[in-house]
Scaffold this motif. Structure first.
Motif, PDB file in Angstrom:
ATOM      1  N   ALA A   1       4.987  -7.714  -7.476  1.00  0.00           N
ATOM      2  CA  ALA A   1       5.761  -6.896  -6.929  1.00  0.00           C
ATOM      3  C   ALA A   1       5.455  -5.642  -6.517  1.00  0.00           C
ATOM      4  O   ALA A   1       5.451  -5.134  -5.440  1.00  0.00           O
ATOM      5  CB  ALA A   1       7.170  -6.860  -7.493  1.00  0.00           C
ATOM      6  N   LEU A   2       4.596  -4.937  -7.485  1.00  0.00           N
ATOM      7  CA  LEU A   2       4.060  -3.468  -7.147  1.00  0.00           C
ATOM      8  C   LEU A   2       3.042  -3.659  -6.274  1.00  0.00           C
ATOM      9  O   LEU A   2       2.992  -2.681  -5.361  1.00  0.00           O
ATOM     10  CB  LEU A   2       3.730  -3.020  -8.399  1.00  0.00           C
ATOM     11  CG  LEU A   2       4.894  -2.474  -9.443  1.00  0.00           C
ATOM     12  CD1 LEU A   2       4.284  -2.244 -10.768  1.00  0.00           C
ATOM     13  CD2 LEU A   2       5.462  -0.963  -8.861  1.00  0.00           C
ATOM     14  N   MET A   3       2.133  -4.499  -6.388  1.00  0.00           N
ATOM     15  CA  MET A   3       0.835  -4.908  -5.580  1.00  0.00           C
ATOM     16  C   MET A   3       1.402  -5.030  -4.259  1.00  0.00           C
ATOM     17  O   MET A   3       0.656  -4.696  -3.259  1.00  0.00           O
ATOM     18  CB  MET A   3       0.187  -6.131  -6.155  1.00  0.00           C
ATOM     19  CG  MET A   3      -1.393  -6.283  -5.469  1.00  0.00           C
ATOM     20  SD  MET A   3      -2.188  -4.775  -5.155  1.00  0.00           S
ATOM     21  CE  MET A   3      -3.065  -4.740  -6.845  1.00  0.00           C
ATOM     22  N   SER A   4       2.461  -6.000  -3.909  1.00  0.00           N
ATOM     23  CA  SER A   4       3.018  -6.229  -2.567  1.00  0.00           C
ATOM     24  C   SER A   4       3.419  -4.678  -1.869  1.00  0.00           C
ATOM     25  O   SER A   4       3.218  -4.615  -0.590  1.00  0.00           O
ATOM     26  CB  SER A   4       3.960  -7.106  -2.582  1.00  0.00           C
ATOM     27  OG  SER A   4       5.246  -6.496  -2.956  1.00  0.00           O
ATOM     28  N   MET A   5       3.973  -3.990  -2.780  1.00  0.00           N
ATOM     29  CA  MET A   5       4.246  -2.598  -2.125  1.00  0.00           C
ATOM     30  C   MET A   5       3.055  -1.809  -1.944  1.00  0.00           C
ATOM     31  O   MET A   5       3.066  -0.791  -0.969  1.00  0.00           O
ATOM     32  CB  MET A   5       5.187  -1.896  -3.013  1.00  0.00           C
ATOM     33  CG  MET A   5       6.540  -2.849  -3.164  1.00  0.00           C
ATOM     34  SD  MET A   5       7.674  -2.193  -4.381  1.00  0.00           S
ATOM     35  CE  MET A   5       8.283  -0.591  -3.502  1.00  0.00           C
ATOM     36  N   VAL A   6       1.836  -1.675  -2.738  1.00  0.00           N
ATOM     37  CA  VAL A   6       0.604  -1.248  -2.359  1.00  0.00           C
ATOM     38  C   VAL A   6       0.156  -1.709  -1.045  1.00  0.00           C
ATOM     39  O   VAL A   6      -0.177  -0.843  -0.240  1.00  0.00           O
ATOM     40  CB  VAL A   6      -0.349  -1.592  -3.543  1.00  0.00           C
ATOM     41  CG1 VAL A   6      -1.693  -1.077  -3.051  1.00  0.00           C
ATOM     42  CG2 VAL A   6       0.147  -0.826  -5.045  1.00  0.00           C
ATOM     43  N   THR A   7       0.352  -2.992  -0.905  1.00  0.00           N
ATOM     44  CA  THR A   7      -0.430  -3.670   0.475  1.00  0.00           C
ATOM     45  C   THR A   7       0.391  -3.045   1.861  1.00  0.00           C
ATOM     46  O   THR A   7      -0.091  -2.987   2.702  1.00  0.00           O
ATOM     47  CB  THR A   7      -0.285  -5.112   0.204  1.00  0.00           C
ATOM     48  OG1 THR A   7      -0.840  -5.588  -0.879  1.00  0.00           O
ATOM     49  CG2 THR A   7      -0.684  -5.829   1.635  1.00  0.00           C
ATOM     50  N   GLU A   8       1.590  -2.873   1.584  1.00  0.00           N
ATOM     51  CA  GLU A   8       2.509  -1.976   2.636  1.00  0.00           C
ATOM     52  C   GLU A   8       2.436  -0.775   2.763  1.00  0.00           C
ATOM     53  O   GLU A   8       3.173  -0.188   3.392  1.00  0.00           O
ATOM     54  CB  GLU A   8       3.963  -2.592   2.657  1.00  0.00           C
ATOM     55  CG  GLU A   8       3.871  -4.301   2.557  1.00  0.00           C
ATOM     56  CD  GLU A   8       5.464  -4.632   2.444  1.00  0.00           C
ATOM     57  OE1 GLU A   8       6.371  -3.655   2.267  1.00  0.00           O
ATOM     58  OE2 GLU A   8       5.607  -6.093   2.079  1.00  0.00           O
TER      59      GLU A   8
END
Length: 373
Positions: free
Chosen positions: A245-252
């Protein structure tokens, strides 16, 4: 991260509070009931002390905080009735870190005592309840003052993140994209967590050994694993999905990648062999029993939404439970503004995972006896 100052369950009784989202922990307490009763009766097998010292370490707040104390006192009162002897004076100490919501616990005490007397006919005139704020990885009580010690859902929390993971000499990307042990973690990360647990649990045992009377009992239950492999899904996959979940927010671009790479959870789920080794090494206790149980990630209980009276999705229930426990740490590191989005996204990821897989926590329950020497 200064865990002593940062770690606490969400306070109050709002939608994201620990008080409203601690069903899993309640289930864990239930699994330890037979061990608790056996231990208490073991203490009382010869005679009932005039005054008995009881400590609940990592008591948190909410409905679970007084649940164990109530059960312990019920067992002792029943034993005293069978022996036709007076009940002892109870010295009850509720311990947690300084940031714990102790006020909410003490606000419920009068109603708690009244209910006990009405429903069970048990008077609590000789029960003295106190709060003891501090880390249980250090001394908390006077020498030889405790007969029974209980701790549930607490000893998997470390006193600190393993120092090597926060050292300037070690690159933050050592455990890149992860927040705990993972299949992709290098061996040095696994070793660092294991050593930190060993040091902490040894300190815990040494402290309690000084504080307990000979023949005193401890019942401890905490998250762990049945396998010696710390990267098994039963041990760490809820952290893996939170990292996703955190990595998806890093990607964005909502979180800096460095922020993610520099966060490491002060947590460790041991296996039975590690626990046995530390108890034997410290030498003050005898292992009476050591069991492990499976607990559903969502506690196995449907929760209704507050608006439509429809069951929450399993992912939502898991996310609410995890948020109530870890939000204080995540908010400090990543910022308050992303918390709602983070745990909404986490709920979606967990829901997708649970639609294809079964998932259980492994809860270890250990009962140990203080040696005479």
């Amino acid at each position: 991260m200064e865990v002593v100052k940062v770690l606490h369950m969400n306070k109050g009784d709002g939608e994201t509070s620990y008080a409203k989202n601690s069903t899993v922990q309640s289930k864990i307490i239930s699994t330890a009931k037979p061990a608790i009763e056996e231990a208490i009766l073991g203490i009382l097998c010869e005679k009932v002390p005039e005054s008995i010292g009881i400590a609940d370490l990592g008591c948190s707040s909410g409905p679970n905080s007084l649940l164990v104390i109530s059960e312990i006192m019920d067992i002792i009162h029943a034993r005293c009735r069978n022996l036709d002897c007076p009940s002892p004076e109870f010295r009850v100490s509720l311990n947690d870190l300084p940031g714990n919501d102790f006020n909410s616990i003490f606000e419920t005490l009068p109603a708690f005592f009244k209910k006990q007397k009405q429903e069970k006919g048990i008077g609590f005139g000789r029960c003295y309840v106190s709060a003891v704020a501090g880390s249980f990885y250090d001394r908390l009580f006077p020498d030889k003052s405790l007969h029974f010690v209980h701790s549930s859902s607490s000893l998997h929390w470390l006193s600190q993140v393993p120092p090597v993971l926060e050292s300037n000499a070690i690159p933050a990307a050592l455990n890149k994209g992860k927040i705990y042990i993972s299949k992709s973690s290098p061996q040095c990360v696994l070793d660092a967590y294991s050593v930190q647990f060993q040091n902490n649990f040894s300190m815990f045992l040494r402290s309690r050994a000084a504080e307990m009377v000979a023949g005193g009992r401890m019942v401890l239950s905490f998250m762990g694993r049945s396998s010696i492999d710390p990267t098994t899904e039963e041990s760490c996959y809820h952290w893996e999905l939170l990292a996703q979940a955190l990595m998806s927010m890093v990607t964005e671009g909502l979180i800096e990648e460095e922020k993610l790479d520099s966060f490491n959870a002060p947590y460790y789920g041991p296996c039975p062999e590690e626990i046995k080794m530390e108890i034997q090494k410290e030498g003050s206790f005898i292992i009476d029993r050591l069991d492990h149980f499976e607990i559903d990630w969502d506690g196995g209980v449907e929760e209704l939404t507050s608006t439509m009276s429809l069951p929450l999705a399993r992912g939502q229930r898991v996310a609410k439970t995890i948020r109530a426990v870890v939000e204080s740490m995540f908010e400090l590191h990543f910022g308050r503004g992303i918390m709602d989005l983070l745990f909404t996204r986490y709920a979606e990821i967990v829901d997708g995972y649970l639609s294809k897989n079964s998932a259980n926590y492994i809860n270890l329950v250990i009962s140990i006896i203080k040696k005479d020497n």
